[in-house]
Design a protein around this motif. Structure first.
Motif, PDB file in Angstrom:
ATOM      1  N   ARG A   1       0.820  -0.986  -0.076  1.00 55.94           N
ATOM      2  CA  ARG A   1      -0.169  -0.021   0.133  1.00 55.94           C
ATOM      3  C   ARG A   1       1.054   1.379  -0.207  1.00 55.94           C
ATOM      4  N   VAL A   2       2.263   1.169   0.761  1.00 56.69           N
ATOM      5  CA  VAL A   2       2.691   2.534   1.075  1.00 56.69           C
ATOM      6  C   VAL A   2       3.660   3.194  -0.372  1.00 56.69           C
ATOM      7  N   LEU A   3       4.222   2.037  -1.409  1.00 58.36           N
ATOM      8  CA  LEU A   3       4.885   1.492  -1.746  1.00 58.36           C
ATOM      9  C   LEU A   3       4.777   2.719  -3.305  1.00 58.36           C
ATOM     10  N   PRO A   4       3.514   2.650  -3.678  1.00 58.48           N
ATOM     11  CA  PRO A   4       3.320   3.925  -4.671  1.00 58.48           C
ATOM     12  C   PRO A   4       2.947   4.689  -4.486  1.00 58.48           C
ATOM     13  N   GLU A   5       2.825   5.220  -2.539  1.00 63.56           N
ATOM     14  CA  GLU A   5       2.870   7.217  -2.481  1.00 63.56           C
ATOM     15  C   GLU A   5       4.516   7.127  -2.007  1.00 63.56           C
ATOM     16  N   ILE A   6       5.504   6.566  -2.030  1.00 65.07           N
ATOM     17  CA  ILE A   6       6.661   6.808  -1.773  1.00 65.07           C
ATOM     18  C   ILE A   6       7.268   7.857  -2.761  1.00 65.07           C
TER      19      ILE A   6
END
Length: 108
Positions: A74-79
């Motif tokens: 979930r967080v990887l696309p937002e980093i």
């Protein structure tokens, strides 16, 4: 992948992760509402426990680690930063390898 091969791969990735510097822009960051410092510490605790247990993780830690793999997805696309992206992709790879060998893992 057999157990000995997985143990070698995880040991190598763990040493790489331990030498890596936590990305400065990830401190205090909460993409998708997930605290990156806590996520890193959670995975580290589970991986360390798996290695200390000779490639075994209890069911509860297995569940915690599977949840962490989901959170990493979930967080990887937002980093957005290159350092953070590289760091957390590496962490996800490490967590996924251990999670796949843990009780209750679903491989598919």
């Amino acid at each position: 992948m057999d157990e000995a091969e997985r143990l070698r791969d995880v040991s190598r990735l763990w040493e790489e992760h331990r030498r890596a510097v936590f990305p400065a822009d990830a401190r205090g960051a909460e993409p998708a509402g997930i605290d990156l410092v806590l996520l890193d510490a959670t995975v580290a605790g589970c991986v360390s426990g798996w290695l200390d247990g000779g490639g075994s993780l209890d069911a509860e830690r297995g569940r915690i680690l599977r949840d962490a793999v989901t959170d990493l997805g979930r967080v990887l696309p937002e980093i957005t930063g290159a350092d953070g992206s590289r760091y957390f992709r590496h962490l996800r790879r490490l967590a996924a390898l251990v999670s796949a060998a843990s009780p209750g893992a679903t491989l598919g």
